[in-house]
Design an enzyme around this catalytic site. Structure first.
Site: not given
Length: 285
Positions: A12, A36, A60-61, A101, A125, A129
């Protein structure tokens, strides 16, 4: 507009950098090595020195199953990092756009989720988020949280590339037919993120390509776009996945883009159009 983009090396972020550059913005793009976002001092140094008008966080992870095994890392990357971005954005008067998300919902609703529905994440997750959303929204009108789903594009790792690789290697594929969502393509989503930053639209926004489908239906569309027989894809139930996935997935990830619609934004295209464009671009590589 002077814009700072985090996660600029991802699928993205890459398309957002391209969209902002094409629009004539002054773009400061940072990949993971360049900034970071889990370091408060690094975030503050970057934002206060560059004085952007907008900060768009595409970092994001997103390894959903890996997050289950390392919740502390997930919280640092997806939650606390957004606090540092919000602090620094507030210090310089920048508008923060935080990408989120469909995983903030439990997926049990019998209709598309709109922006005012209660959240109930079922995975690490999704929980982290949602924390990131809350950290961004502390800024009030100076923040936009953009929930999207099933993100794919030409760059980075995603399900289109996975399906294409599997279709080239196996005569038959199986994909779940009981998880439904809106596939969203980065080259359609990126201009929306830019406009939200420029217009400083506040609050929670759902932004996806249009037309819902299951992962099974999505896979058949990818295979057909490759010129292969979609009958090679077989439907299965999530319960039949082997091995089972560590993190639960929402059965219903369909997001109603109500705020964009009421704000006068044109709806994003039917997902099958950018899907065909993406497959053609990948085949041409």
């Amino acid at each position: 507009m002077r814009v700072l983009i985090t996660g600029a090396g991802g699928q993205l972020g890459t398309d957002l950098v391209a969209a902002c550059t094409a629009a004539g913005d002054e773009v400061h793009a940072f990949d993971r090595a360049g900034l970071d976002i889990m370091s408060r001092s690094s975030v503050h140094n970057a934002i206060t020195s560059l004085q952007p008008h907008a900060v768009v966080n595409c970092a994001a992870w997103t390894a959903v199953d890996a997050c289950e095994a390392d919740p502390d890392r997930a919280l640092a990357a997806n939650g606390m990092a957004v606090r540092w971005l919000a602090e620094a954005s507030n210090r310089v008067g920048a508008h923060l756009v935080q990408v989120s998300t469909d995983y903030v919902f439990d997926g049990t609703l019998d209709r598309p989720y709109h922006e005012w529905d209660d959240t109930d994440p079922q995975s690490v997750y999704g929980i982290t988020k949602l924390i990131g959303e809350q950290e961004a929204l502390v800024l009030g009108p100076a923040a936009t949280v953009v929930r999207t789903s099933w993100v794919c594009g030409v760059h980075g790792a995603n399900m289109v590339k996975t399906i294409m690789r599997l279709a080239d290697a196996h005569p038959q594929l199986s994909f779940v037919a009981d998880q439904v969502g809106h596939p969203t393509f980065t080259h359609d989503l990126a201009p929306v993120l830019r406009r939200l930053a420029l217009d400083r639209l506040s609050g929670v926004v759902h932004a996806t390509n249009q037309t819902s489908c299951s992962w099974y239906q999505f896979a058949t569309e990818v295979v057909a776009a490759m010129g292969k027989d979609p009958a090679m894809v077989q439907p299965i139930a999530t319960a039949d996945l082997q091995p089972p996935r560590p993190a639960p997935r929402p059965a219903n990830s369909v997001l109603d883009n109500a705020v964009l619609r009421m704000a006068g934004f044109a709806p994003l295209r039917d997902f099958r159009e950018p899907l065909r464009e993406t497959v053609a671009a990948l085949l041409a590589e």
